[in-house]
Enzyme design. Structure first.
Site, PDB file in Angstrom:
ATOM      1  N   ARG A  43     -25.230  38.303  27.201  1.00 59.65           N
ATOM      2  CA  ARG A  43     -25.567  37.318  28.230  1.00 59.65           C
ATOM      3  C   ARG A  43     -24.877  37.712  29.531  1.00 59.65           C
ATOM      4  O   ARG A  43     -23.659  37.896  29.569  1.00 59.65           O
ATOM      5  CB  ARG A  43     -25.094  35.922  27.814  1.00 59.65           C
ATOM      6  CG  ARG A  43     -25.364  34.833  28.868  1.00 59.65           C
ATOM      7  CD  ARG A  43     -24.566  33.574  28.587  1.00 59.65           C
ATOM      8  NE  ARG A  43     -24.876  33.001  27.288  1.00 59.65           N
ATOM      9  CZ  ARG A  43     -24.071  32.175  26.618  1.00 59.65           C
ATOM     10  NH1 ARG A  43     -22.884  31.852  27.116  1.00 59.65           N
ATOM     11  NH2 ARG A  43     -24.432  31.697  25.449  1.00 59.65           N
TER      12      ARG A  43
ATOM     13  N   LYS B 246     -15.983  29.525  22.537  1.00 66.02           N
ATOM     14  CA  LYS B 246     -14.879  30.071  23.315  1.00 66.02           C
ATOM     15  C   LYS B 246     -13.747  30.433  22.361  1.00 66.02           C
ATOM     16  O   LYS B 246     -13.251  29.583  21.623  1.00 66.02           O
ATOM     17  CB  LYS B 246     -14.393  29.056  24.345  1.00 66.02           C
ATOM     18  CG  LYS B 246     -15.314  28.892  25.540  1.00 66.02           C
ATOM     19  CD  LYS B 246     -14.731  27.916  26.536  1.00 66.02           C
ATOM     20  CE  LYS B 246     -15.536  27.927  27.838  1.00 66.02           C
ATOM     21  NZ  LYS B 246     -16.976  27.631  27.643  1.00 66.02           N
TER      22      LYS B 246
ATOM     23  N   ARG C 292     -19.737  23.973  36.316  1.00 67.56           N
ATOM     24  CA  ARG C 292     -21.172  24.117  36.545  1.00 67.56           C
ATOM     25  C   ARG C 292     -21.524  23.779  37.991  1.00 67.56           C
ATOM     26  O   ARG C 292     -22.399  24.398  38.589  1.00 67.56           O
ATOM     27  CB  ARG C 292     -21.961  23.200  35.607  1.00 67.56           C
ATOM     28  CG  ARG C 292     -21.756  23.460  34.124  1.00 67.56           C
ATOM     29  CD  ARG C 292     -22.257  24.818  33.642  1.00 67.56           C
ATOM     30  NE  ARG C 292     -21.410  25.941  33.930  1.00 67.56           N
ATOM     31  CZ  ARG C 292     -20.291  26.240  33.247  1.00 67.56           C
ATOM     32  NH1 ARG C 292     -19.897  25.486  32.250  1.00 67.56           N
ATOM     33  NH2 ARG C 292     -19.593  27.295  33.556  1.00 67.56           N
TER      34      ARG C 292
ATOM     35  N   ASP D 268     -18.364  33.122  24.281  1.00 65.89           N
ATOM     36  CA  ASP D 268     -18.349  32.808  25.705  1.00 65.89           C
ATOM     37  C   ASP D 268     -17.275  33.609  26.434  1.00 65.89           C
ATOM     38  O   ASP D 268     -16.216  33.919  25.867  1.00 65.89           O
ATOM     39  CB  ASP D 268     -18.071  31.323  25.920  1.00 65.89           C
ATOM     40  CG  ASP D 268     -19.351  30.511  25.988  1.00 65.89           C
ATOM     41  OD1 ASP D 268     -20.373  31.058  26.418  1.00 65.89           O
ATOM     42  OD2 ASP D 268     -19.323  29.333  25.599  1.00 65.89           O
TER      43      ASP D 268
END
Length: 305
Positions: A182, A98, A287, A132
């Site tokens: 991604r 990050k 998450r 990220d």
């Protein structure tokens, strides 16, 4: 409703401190976080690699509020990368970073220089770095830094979030030869003006973005646990005649491990996202927001086996 509540909780420093002080909380996190240090991360990475899975490591750190903290994060990643080759984990393992942890909110140039040092360490180790995604206020800055990093380290990966309305356009820009991208749903609370709010709209955006990436010349990294989206990705890979090494699936450590094994057994590249470090609270709650069904699993962790 549950997703929005969890995302709000992820940003709470007070709840984070309470969770960190409760011994049973670490028991809940253990399923999803490799451990507190590099040694624990490497042990987990070794197990996954032996099972035929690829890995991306992330060091979980507190929000970077000083130049000294940014240096510490940079050095943590350099130390980790220095260990990967000796552990026999490259090229199967890479790292996810990050930029905010490297000082992006303090000084974009500082974050770029630290990221460049991490990328150089990754190249020396024989692997790569993926930047990220974070909340939408950092997207432009992150993509600008990505462009600069790719001049010297073209394998540097990007992460795009399907819940952002802008992401289709970003996919078109990044679906170029050699570009690792991604695609995930997104794990930050965002206003309706910049992000889709309903699960259906996010899923539709994910599929549109997936089509762009699969039909392009880059290397799509499909980051989802959603069975429907996985099936669509498998179909799109066949439709666009992609070989098994021309895309990959990415899933989180501790989530749908049987599906990870199934995909890998079918000849797919499957990369497991392995976080480690003491600052696990925000990661864990985001998450859960992505996949609220995991709340039950964490609940079981809270009361023990």
């Amino acid at each position: 409703m549950l997703r929005h509540l969890l995302l709000a909780a992820a940003g709470s420093d007070r709840l984070g401190r309470l969770a960190a002080s409760a011994p049973f909380s670490k028991n809940a996190a253990r399923r999803f976080v490799a451990g507190d240090d590099v040694e624990a991360a490497l042990r987990t990475g070794r197990i996954l690699a032996d099972d035929g899975l690829a890995v991306t490591f992330e060091h979980l750190s507190a929000e970077t509020r000083s130049a000294e903290q940014a240096v510490a994060v940079r050095d943590e990643y350099r130390a980790l990368l220095g260990r990967l080759k000796g552990a026999g984990l490259v090229p199967a393992a890479e790292v996810s970073v990050k930029l905010s942890a490297l000082g992006q909110r303090l000084d974009e140039k500082l974050a770029y220089e630290h990221a460049l040092a991490v990328c150089a360490a990754a190249t020396e180790a024989g692997t790569t770095v993926t930047l990220d995604a974070e909340d939408h206020t950092l997207t432009d800055s992150t993509l600008e830094i990505l462009t600069e990093l790719r001049k010297d380290h073209p394998g540097t990966g990007a992460v795009l979030q399907a819940h952002l309305r802008r992401t289709e356009g970003d996919c078109r820009e990044l679906a170029t030869a050699g570009s690792r991208v991604r695609l995930c749903k997104g794990a930050y609370a965002e206003p309706e003006s910049v992000a889709f709010q309903s699960s259906l709209d996010i899923d539709k955006s994910f599929v549109r973005c997936l089509n762009i990436l699969m039909s392009g010349e880059g290397y799509p990294m499909v980051a989802t646990h959603d069975p429907r989206l996985i099936a669509i990705a498998e179909d799109r890979a066949r439709w666009f005649d992609r070989a098994s090494d021309e895309y990959e699936f990415q899933m989180l450590h501790g989530v749908r491990t049987e599906e990870q094994a199934r995909l890998a057994a079918g000849g797919n590249v499957v990369r497991v996202y392995v976080p480690y470090g003491e600052q696990w609270y925000g990661y864990l709650v985001r998450r859960l927001a992505e996949r609220p069904g995991n709340v039950a699993a964490v609940g079981r962790g809270l009361v023990g086996r």
